[in-house]
Motif scaffolding. Structure first.
Motif, PDB file in Angstrom:
ATOM      1  N   TYR A  23       2.911  11.349   5.493  1.00 46.74           N
ATOM      2  CA  TYR A  23       3.555  11.935   4.326  1.00 46.74           C
ATOM      3  C   TYR A  23       5.006  11.485   4.223  1.00 46.74           C
ATOM      4  N   ARG A  25       6.501   8.905   5.596  1.00 47.76           N
ATOM      5  CA  ARG A  25       6.607   7.467   5.356  1.00 47.76           C
ATOM      6  C   ARG A  25       6.373   7.145   3.879  1.00 47.76           C
ATOM      7  N   LYS A  26       5.352   7.756   3.293  1.00 43.64           N
ATOM      8  CA  LYS A  26       4.994   7.439   1.912  1.00 43.64           C
ATOM      9  C   LYS A  26       5.873   8.145   0.878  1.00 43.64           C
ATOM     10  N   LYS A  27       6.298   9.366   1.163  1.00 42.11           N
ATOM     11  CA  LYS A  27       7.069  10.141   0.190  1.00 42.11           C
ATOM     12  C   LYS A  27       8.582  10.019   0.374  1.00 42.11           C
ATOM     13  N   SER A  84      -1.839  13.861   2.726  1.00 44.62           N
ATOM     14  CA  SER A  84      -2.261  13.042   3.870  1.00 44.62           C
ATOM     15  C   SER A  84      -3.744  13.133   4.171  1.00 44.62           C
ATOM     16  N   ARG A  87      -5.900  10.400   2.891  1.00 44.76           N
ATOM     17  CA  ARG A  87      -5.411   9.058   3.253  1.00 44.76           C
ATOM     18  C   ARG A  87      -5.440   8.767   4.750  1.00 44.76           C
TER      19      ARG A  87
END
Length: 111
Positions: A23, A25-27, A84, A87
């Protein structure tokens, strides 16, 4: 504390950590570490796992009868899990499969 409870606790910490890292890392664009907000959420979750009086009986926090998270942290972890959850299999398939097996085994022994 017997070995299976220690393993279950370690596994629960690992899966929640990986979901929070994904989460973050992506957000939040964090590559190597967690941002302060996600770091605080992880520390909070680990603290709750360590102090859980139901660790023998329950599968995972999401399946627990007693929700010990504060409302704010509960909302944050739900946001992380919603993002998450779908994913995580792409990034950690073995961890997810192990998580599913542990969950099924725990449910069978306590049903």
């Amino acid at each position: 504390m017997d070995n299976s409870i220690e393993e279950k606790t370690a596994h629960e910490k690992k899966i929640v950590g990986e979901m929070i890292r994904l989460y973050c890392r992506k957000k939040h664009g964090m590559k190597k570490s967690l941002c302060s907000e996600c770091g605080a959420l992880y520390a909070y979750a680990v603290g709750k796992i360590d102090k859980c009086p139901f660790i023998k009986e329950k599968t995972f926090c999401s399946a627990c009868k007693v929700h010990c998270y504060s409302q704010d942290m509960k909302n944050k972890i739900k946001t992380v899990m919603r993002f998450s959850g779908p994913r995580i299999f792409l990034y950690h398939p073995i961890l997810v499969i192990k998580h599913m097996i542990v969950g099924m085994q725990t449910r069978k022994t306590h049903d």
